[in-house]
Motif scaffolding. Sequence first.
Motif, PDB file in Angstrom:
ATOM      1  N   LYS A   1      -3.664   6.487  -5.846  1.00  0.00           N
ATOM      2  CA  LYS A   1      -4.525   6.557  -4.665  1.00  0.00           C
ATOM      3  C   LYS A   1      -4.955   5.156  -4.251  1.00  0.00           C
ATOM      4  N   VAL A   2      -5.088   4.960  -2.945  1.00  0.00           N
ATOM      5  CA  VAL A   2      -5.489   3.652  -2.421  1.00  0.00           C
ATOM      6  C   VAL A   2      -6.797   3.773  -1.646  1.00  0.00           C
TER       7      VAL A   2
ATOM      8  N   CYS B   1      -4.112   4.391   3.548  1.00  0.00           N
ATOM      9  CA  CYS B   1      -5.021   4.523   2.405  1.00  0.00           C
ATOM     10  C   CYS B   1      -5.589   5.936   2.360  1.00  0.00           C
TER      11      CYS B   1
ATOM     12  N   LEU C   1       2.529   1.902  -3.455  1.00  0.00           N
ATOM     13  CA  LEU C   1       1.580   2.417  -4.461  1.00  0.00           C
ATOM     14  C   LEU C   1       1.358   3.913  -4.243  1.00  0.00           C
ATOM     15  N   ARG C   2       1.175   4.301  -2.985  1.00  0.00           N
ATOM     16  CA  ARG C   2       0.902   5.719  -2.703  1.00  0.00           C
ATOM     17  C   ARG C   2       2.127   6.585  -2.981  1.00  0.00           C
TER      18      ARG C   2
ATOM     19  N   LEU D   1       0.834  -1.203   0.000  1.00  0.00           N
ATOM     20  CA  LEU D   1       0.000   0.000   0.000  1.00  0.00           C
ATOM     21  C   LEU D   1       0.870   1.255   0.000  1.00  0.00           C
TER      22      LEU D   1
ATOM     23  N   SER E   1      -9.312   3.188 -12.701  1.00  0.00           N
ATOM     24  CA  SER E   1      -9.086   2.518 -11.421  1.00  0.00           C
ATOM     25  C   SER E   1      -9.142   1.003 -11.533  1.00  0.00           C
TER      26      SER E   1
END
Length: 227
Positions: free
Chosen positions: A117-118, A140, A111-112, A108, A173
Amino acid sequence: MDVLEKRVPLRTVRAIIFDFDGTLAVLNIDFSLMRERVFDLIRRYGVNEDSIKERYLLEIIDEVYPIIWKNDPSSAKEFYEKAHQILHDVEMDAAREGKLIPRGKETLKSLRQRGIKVGIITRNCEEAVRKVFPEIDDYCDAFISRDSVENVKPHPGHLNSMLEALKVSGEDSIMVGDHLIDIQAGKIAGMITVGVLTGRIKRNEFEEAGADYVLKDANGICELVKE
Ligand SMILES: [Mg+2]
């Protein structure tokens, strides 16, 4: 690689929405116990279980509620509260033993860091999720449990609320989950869908449901969206 290129231009991905149970967390919710207790309750309120059309418990409770309400609104309210208490109790029991998947937090975070965006959505209750993942808000951009929406996934309302919260469109997304519900919900929202094999659903079942990708676990998403 050919499969990756054929399906979707992944460089345009702006957000990734994860399911929680079975996807980001290892949680053994005893669904058969839950079901047994809810159906006991339904019988006690005099509703014929053979007439029930819905498949999943949350929807079954919503289906039974107006049937009881027609005869006695106050019993209907009591039924609803008791049924939800059963779900909550079984979910909290599982949460006490639950844990995140190995490397889940790192996934997570990375990715950010890449500007993606999570979001995390779940049919589970908020309290159980926070018990397993107390720092969820730090990992998140938005978290939407069943407590914050009128209708849960696969109803489009759940994912639409998330897309709105993240200010992204479905086309930009990815939806990641361990259940066919996640694939159905993602497809309704026009998202790229990814099934993960950390739950009970098998690769061929995901493929039949039209999942765009099937991964061993949610950590594989980093590799998938790599430029
Ligand atoms: Mg799940």
